[in-house]
Design an enzyme around this catalytic site. Structure first.
Site, short mmCIF file in Angstrom:
data_model
loop_
_atom_site.label_atom_id
_atom_site.label_comp_id
_atom_site.label_asym_id
_atom_site.label_seq_id
_atom_site.Cartn_x
_atom_site.Cartn_y
_atom_site.Cartn_z
NE ARG A 11 10.52 1.04 4.83
CZ ARG A 11 9.70 1.40 4.37
NH1 ARG A 11 8.88 2.51 4.62
NH2 ARG A 11 8.99 0.58 3.47
NE ARG A 41 -1.00 12.32 13.53
CZ ARG A 41 -1.46 11.17 13.06
NH1 ARG A 41 -0.71 10.68 11.86
NH2 ARG A 41 -2.30 10.33 13.22
CE LYS A 73 2.44 5.76 2.35
NZ LYS A 73 3.96 5.53 2.74
N PRO A 127 0.76 -1.28 0.07
CG PRO A 127 -0.14 -1.03 2.28
CD PRO A 127 0.87 -1.63 1.48
CD GLU A 128 5.06 3.16 -2.38
OE1 GLU A 128 5.21 4.35 -2.89
OE2 GLU A 128 6.01 2.42 -2.42
CG ASN A 166 11.31 2.22 0.53
OD1 ASN A 166 12.05 3.50 0.38
ND2 ASN A 166 12.15 1.27 0.58
#
Length: 264
Positions: free
Chosen positions: A253, A121, A52, A2-3, A165
């Site tokens: 990452r 945020r 997300k 999931p991006e 990522n």
DNA sequence: GCTGCATGATGAA
DNA sequence: TCATCCTGCAGCA
């Protein structure tokens, strides 16, 4: 997997099959029993995605907030759904569909003030660029406020929401930005380019249902590394210059880049 | 069959 | 910086 593009697709799909309908809810796993009971039998009004995060709005109930994290997945069945696996956090059913949610980082009911706090945020979402006219400017301003490497900055969801990522590595490659460049040293023009590329890549991801950044990728089964420029491609030469693809760690990452194509 | 890793994020240290 | 949440699957025996 999931991006942001995956989350948007879930929102669109779930809105289509659930909105305007009364939905039965349960928690086979038992970790969301009270929440599911609260929702069960209510009418779903709408589903929103930002970055997300997913928000399910109901008639006369709190908002369901879901974040899939690294493992979370939805599965949708039109008929003859298999029984839920023991880990199924939430099952949503109508006459036509059954949706199972497993492995989410977050599955909770929230009130409007909590939703406002979550949105406050989060940075701008490239998939909402057309409805939020100043998104690019907000993104650029967010970068200018940070001295951390841009490769770390764009994984921070308060800078830009929805990048993960793969899009991080591919977006920086396609805009020729070295990931170690301090965010506040990226020119406004270059930052704007990165925003535009993020919009383009994420929108393509929504359309295609997978992340592909090469200009033309055959439909059907292809290895992931055959659809990308640098992500996970340290064993291959750079597709543009033929030089080596570098890899390292940034913001906890793995990241990949080309030292020749992405000037330091 | 087992191990380790993954497209995420948080909270403790 | 590290452990943890918690699922699926590639790679290896």
């Amino acid at each position: 997997m999931p991006e942001g593009h995956t989350i948007r697709r879930y929102a669109d799909r779930h809105r289509k099959v659930l909105a305007g309908r009364k939905v039965a809810a349960s928690s086979p796993q038992g970790r969301f029993t009270a929440g599911a009971r609260r929702l069960s039998g209510r009418e779903l009004l709408d589903v929103d995605a930002h970055g997300k995060h997913l928000f399910y709005r109901w008639k006369r109930a709190e908002t369901l907030h879901v974040h899939l994290g690294l493992y979370g997945k939805f599965k949708l069945f039109r008929k003859n759904p298999p029984p839920p696996t023991p880990g199924t956090r939430l099952a949503l059913t109508t006459d036509e569909v059954t949706i199972y949610l497993a492995g989410p980082t977050v599955c909770e009911l929230i009130v409007p003030s909590q939703e406002e706090a979550i949105l406050a945020r989060l940075g701008p979402d490239p998939l909402k660029a057309d409805t939020n006219g100043n998104s690019a400017e907000v993104f650029i301003a967010n970068l200018q406020r940070r001295r951390i490497p841009i490769g770390a900055a764009i994984l921070d969801q308060s800078v830009i929401a929805g990048i993960g990522n793969i899009y991080r590595a591919e977006g920086l490659f396609l805009t020729s930005i070295h990931p170690e460049t301090p965010a506040n040293e990226v020119s406004a023009a270059k930052a704007a380019e990165l925003w535009d590329k993020s919009v383009e890549l994420l929108e393509r991801g929504v359309t295609e249902g997978r992340i592909a950044t090469l200009p033309r990728v055959p439909l059907g089964k292809t290895a992931e590394t055959d659809r990308l420029y640098v992500y996970n491609r340290e064993r291959f030469p750079c597709r543009v210059c033929g030089g080596p693809i570098s890899t390292g760690e940034m913001a906890a990452r793995s990241i990949w880049w080309c030292n020749t194509c992405q000037a330091a």
